[in-house]
Design a protein around this motif. Structure first.
Motif, PDB file in Angstrom:
ATOM      1  N   ALA A  20       0.836  -1.200   0.000  1.00 26.45           N
ATOM      2  CA  ALA A  20       0.000   0.000   0.000  1.00 26.45           C
ATOM      3  C   ALA A  20       0.870   1.249   0.000  1.00 26.45           C
ATOM      4  O   ALA A  20       0.562   2.247  -0.674  1.00 26.45           O
ATOM      5  N   GLY A  21       1.977   1.208   0.741  1.00 30.64           N
ATOM      6  CA  GLY A  21       2.885   2.347   0.775  1.00 30.64           C
ATOM      7  C   GLY A  21       3.507   2.641  -0.574  1.00 30.64           C
ATOM      8  O   GLY A  21       3.671   3.810  -0.960  1.00 30.64           O
ATOM      9  N   ARG A  22       3.852   1.597  -1.315  1.00 31.40           N
ATOM     10  CA  ARG A  22       4.418   1.817  -2.650  1.00 31.40           C
ATOM     11  C   ARG A  22       3.398   2.465  -3.581  1.00 31.40           C
ATOM     12  O   ARG A  22       3.752   3.316  -4.413  1.00 31.40           O
ATOM     13  N   ALA A  23       2.135   2.098  -3.429  1.00 28.62           N
ATOM     14  CA  ALA A  23       1.087   2.726  -4.238  1.00 28.62           C
ATOM     15  C   ALA A  23       0.948   4.205  -3.888  1.00 28.62           C
ATOM     16  O   ALA A  23       0.742   5.051  -4.774  1.00 28.62           O
ATOM     17  N   ILE A  24       1.054   4.533  -2.622  1.00 27.28           N
ATOM     18  CA  ILE A  24       0.989   5.932  -2.197  1.00 27.28           C
ATOM     19  C   ILE A  24       2.136   6.734  -2.802  1.00 27.28           C
ATOM     20  O   ILE A  24       1.947   7.837  -3.336  1.00 27.28           O
ATOM     21  N   LEU A  25       3.338   6.180  -2.744  1.00 29.41           N
ATOM     22  CA  LEU A  25       4.498   6.881  -3.292  1.00 29.41           C
ATOM     23  C   LEU A  25       4.410   7.045  -4.807  1.00 29.41           C
ATOM     24  O   LEU A  25       4.862   8.059  -5.359  1.00 29.41           O
ATOM     25  N   VAL A  27       1.663   7.507  -6.501  1.00 31.29           N
ATOM     26  CA  VAL A  27       0.756   8.639  -6.730  1.00 31.29           C
ATOM     27  C   VAL A  27       1.484   9.954  -6.471  1.00 31.29           C
ATOM     28  O   VAL A  27       1.341  10.924  -7.223  1.00 31.29           O
ATOM     29  N   ARG A  28       2.280   9.999  -5.406  1.00 26.34           N
ATOM     30  CA  ARG A  28       3.026  11.231  -5.111  1.00 26.34           C
ATOM     31  C   ARG A  28       3.990  11.567  -6.245  1.00 26.34           C
ATOM     32  O   ARG A  28       4.129  12.732  -6.624  1.00 26.34           O
ATOM     33  N   GLU A  29       4.641  10.549  -6.772  1.00 23.39           N
ATOM     34  CA  GLU A  29       5.596  10.772  -7.859  1.00 23.39           C
ATOM     35  C   GLU A  29       4.904  11.273  -9.122  1.00 23.39           C
ATOM     36  O   GLU A  29       5.430  12.141  -9.837  1.00 23.39           O
ATOM     37  N   PHE A  97       0.930  14.470   3.799  1.00 21.08           N
ATOM     38  CA  PHE A  97       1.198  13.982   2.449  1.00 21.08           C
ATOM     39  C   PHE A  97       1.006  15.110   1.436  1.00 21.08           C
ATOM     40  O   PHE A  97       1.867  15.347   0.574  1.00 21.08           O
ATOM     41  N   VAL A  98      -0.106  15.820   1.543  1.00 22.10           N
ATOM     42  CA  VAL A  98      -0.416  16.907   0.617  1.00 22.10           C
ATOM     43  C   VAL A  98       0.601  18.037   0.742  1.00 22.10           C
ATOM     44  O   VAL A  98       1.021  18.641  -0.259  1.00 22.10           O
ATOM     45  N   ASP A  99       1.038  18.328   1.968  1.00 17.01           N
ATOM     46  CA  ASP A  99       1.951  19.454   2.201  1.00 17.01           C
ATOM     47  C   ASP A  99       3.413  19.119   1.952  1.00 17.01           C
ATOM     48  O   ASP A  99       4.284  19.966   2.139  1.00 17.01           O
ATOM     49  N   GLY A 100       3.699  17.858   1.570  1.00 16.42           N
ATOM     50  CA  GLY A 100       5.058  17.496   1.211  1.00 16.42           C
ATOM     51  C   GLY A 100       5.914  16.946   2.328  1.00 16.42           C
ATOM     52  O   GLY A 100       7.121  16.732   2.143  1.00 16.42           O
ATOM     53  N   VAL A 121       1.931  -0.191  11.685  1.00 19.34           N
ATOM     54  CA  VAL A 121       2.064   1.188  11.204  1.00 19.34           C
ATOM     55  C   VAL A 121       3.270   1.221  10.273  1.00 19.34           C
ATOM     56  O   VAL A 121       4.374   0.838  10.664  1.00 19.34           O
ATOM     57  N   HIS A 122       3.055   1.685   9.058  1.00 22.45           N
ATOM     58  CA  HIS A 122       4.124   1.713   8.056  1.00 22.45           C
ATOM     59  C   HIS A 122       4.297   3.135   7.541  1.00 22.45           C
ATOM     60  O   HIS A 122       3.314   3.825   7.247  1.00 22.45           O
ATOM     61  N   VAL A 123       5.550   3.583   7.434  1.00 24.62           N
ATOM     62  CA  VAL A 123       5.877   4.897   6.876  1.00 24.62           C
ATOM     63  C   VAL A 123       6.438   4.693   5.471  1.00 24.62           C
ATOM     64  O   VAL A 123       7.600   4.281   5.325  1.00 24.62           O
ATOM     65  N   PRO A 124       5.655   4.946   4.438  1.00 28.30           N
ATOM     66  CA  PRO A 124       6.134   4.679   3.080  1.00 28.30           C
ATOM     67  C   PRO A 124       7.401   5.443   2.713  1.00 28.30           C
ATOM     68  O   PRO A 124       8.281   4.906   2.017  1.00 28.30           O
ATOM     69  N   ALA A 125       7.531   6.690   3.161  1.00 32.78           N
ATOM     70  CA  ALA A 125       8.660   7.523   2.734  1.00 32.78           C
ATOM     71  C   ALA A 125       9.996   6.997   3.238  1.00 32.78           C
ATOM     72  O   ALA A 125      11.023   7.138   2.560  1.00 32.78           O
ATOM     73  N   SER A 126      10.016   6.383   4.408  1.00 32.45           N
ATOM     74  CA  SER A 126      11.265   5.862   4.965  1.00 32.45           C
ATOM     75  C   SER A 126      11.388   4.349   4.847  1.00 32.45           C
ATOM     76  O   SER A 126      12.483   3.792   5.007  1.00 32.45           O
ATOM     77  N   GLY A 127      10.262   3.678   4.607  1.00 33.34           N
ATOM     78  CA  GLY A 127      10.258   2.227   4.564  1.00 33.34           C
ATOM     79  C   GLY A 127      10.206   1.570   5.926  1.00 33.34           C
ATOM     80  O   GLY A 127      10.254   0.339   6.028  1.00 33.34           O
TER      81      GLY A 127
END
Length: 276
Positions: A20-25, A27-29, A97-100, A121-127
Motif C-alpha cells: 500500500a505504501g508503494r502505491a501511495i508513493l 501517486v506522489r511521484e 502527504f499533501v503538504d510534502g 504502522v508503516h511509513v512509506p517515505a522511509s520504509g
C-alpha cells in the motif's frame, strides 16, 4: 495467509502495508489532485489506492469484517455486533502527504472486544514499519531487519504533539510540565516513537477518529505503554458507540504515570477535568 478468523501473520501484514505504501508513493511521484470529503478533510488518489490494496489483501487472508476510513459507511446497528474486525486508515496524515512532509503512514489494526490487540504502522517515505501484538511484544522493521522495541520512560518527559493540531489546551497541558521537551510531527508515528523509547507522552485534545489511533495504540501497548482517555485516565477503547470520533486522550510510555497525569490534568484544565 489462508482465510481465517485466527490471528494473522505479522510479516504478511507488514508486506501488505508496504505494498500500500508503494502505491501511495507512486501517486506522489506522478502528481495528484486533492479533493474534499463531506467533513472537509482532504482525500487523494493515494488514499484510495492504498484502501483498495489493504481491503483486497485482508479479505484474501481473513473472513473478519473490515472498516476503513475510505470504505463505505457501516451502520452502527451492524458494527455493534462485531466482536473482532479490521480497522484501517489507508493513509493517515493526508495533510502531511499533501503538504510534502514524509511522516504519513499506513495503519492496520485488529480490534477485539473494543480493544486494539494487533497493529501495524508503516511509513512509506522511509520504509520503516512498526508492529505489535498484545501479550507478545512489539517490533520495528527497517532496512530489511526486524528488531524488538520497548518503551523507555523518562521524566521530565519528551512530549510529542501534532504538527497541524497544537491547540491551546495541549499547550496549557505541556506548559504545566517543568522541563518537558516538545517535538511536533504528524500521523500515528507519534505512538511508535513512544513505543521504541524515543518519546514519552503524546497528549491529544483535538478530534481524531478510531482508525487514526487503533494501530498505533496496539503497537504502543504491546511495547509496554498505554493510551488513556484524558478525562477518566481509563484505557482508550474502540467500538463504544455510533460515533467513530475519539475522546481526548494521552499516549504514555508507562501506566505508572497515571497519578502524575491526574495532577497535570488538574493543573492545566482545572479540577473539573474539562478542557477550556
Amino acid at each position: 495467509m489462508e482465510p481465517s478468523d485466527t490471528q494473522p501473520d505479522l510479516e504478511t501484514l507488514v508486506c501488505l502495508c508496504e505494498e500500500a505504501g508503494r502505491a501511495i508513493l507512486a501517486v506522489r511521484e506522478a502528481g495528484f489532485r486533492v479533493d474534499a470529503k463531506e467533513d472537509a478533510s482532504p482525500v487523494t488518489a493515494a488514499d484510495l489506492a492504498a484502501h483498495e490494496i489493504l481491503v483486497a489483501g485482508l479479505a484474501a487472508g481473513s473472513t473478519l469484517p473490515i472498516l476503513s476510513e475510505e470504505g463505505r459507511e457501516v451502520p452502527w446497528e451492524a458494527r455493534r455486533e462485531w466482536q473482532r474486525f479490521w480497522l484501517i486508515d489507508p493513509l493517515d496524515g493526508t495533510r502531511e502527504f499533501v503538504d510534502g512532509f514524509d511522516d504519513f503512514t499506513v495503519n492496520v489494526a485488529l480490534v477485539e472486544a473494543g480493544r486494539p490487540v494487533l497493529g501495524v504502522v508503516h511509513v512509506p517515505a522511509s520504509g520503516t514499519s512498526w508492529a505489535g501484538v498484545l501479550g507478545q511484544g512489539a517490533w520495528r522493521w527497517q532496512a530489511g531487519r526486524r528488531e524488538p522495541i520497548g518503551v523507555a520512560p523518562r521524566w521530565p518527559p519528551r512530549v510529542l504533539a501534532s504538527r497541524a493540531h497544537l491547540d491551546p489546551a495541549t499547550r496549557a497541558w505541556i506548559s504545566a510540565i517543568p522541563g518537558a521537551r516538545l517535538e511536533r510531527c504528524g500521523s500515528s508515528v507519534k505512538f511508535c516513537r513512544i513505543a521504541e523509547g524515543r518519546a514519552d507522552l503524546y497528549p491529544r485534545f483535538s478530534p481524531t477518529c478510531e482508525w487514526d489511533t487503533a494501530a498505533g495504540q496496539a503497537v504502543l501497548e504491546a511495547a509496554g505503554g498505554v493510551v488513556l482517555a484524558a478525562d477518566s485516565l481509563a484505557a482508550l477503547r474502540c467500538q463504544q458507540g455510533e460515533s467513530l470520533v475519539n475522546g481526548h486522550f494521552i499516549a504514555c510510555a508507562t501506566p505508572a504515570w497515571r497519578e502524575r497525569l491526574a495532577v497535570l490534568r488538574r493543573q492545566a484544565v482545572g479540577e473539573s477535568g474539562r478542557h477550556r
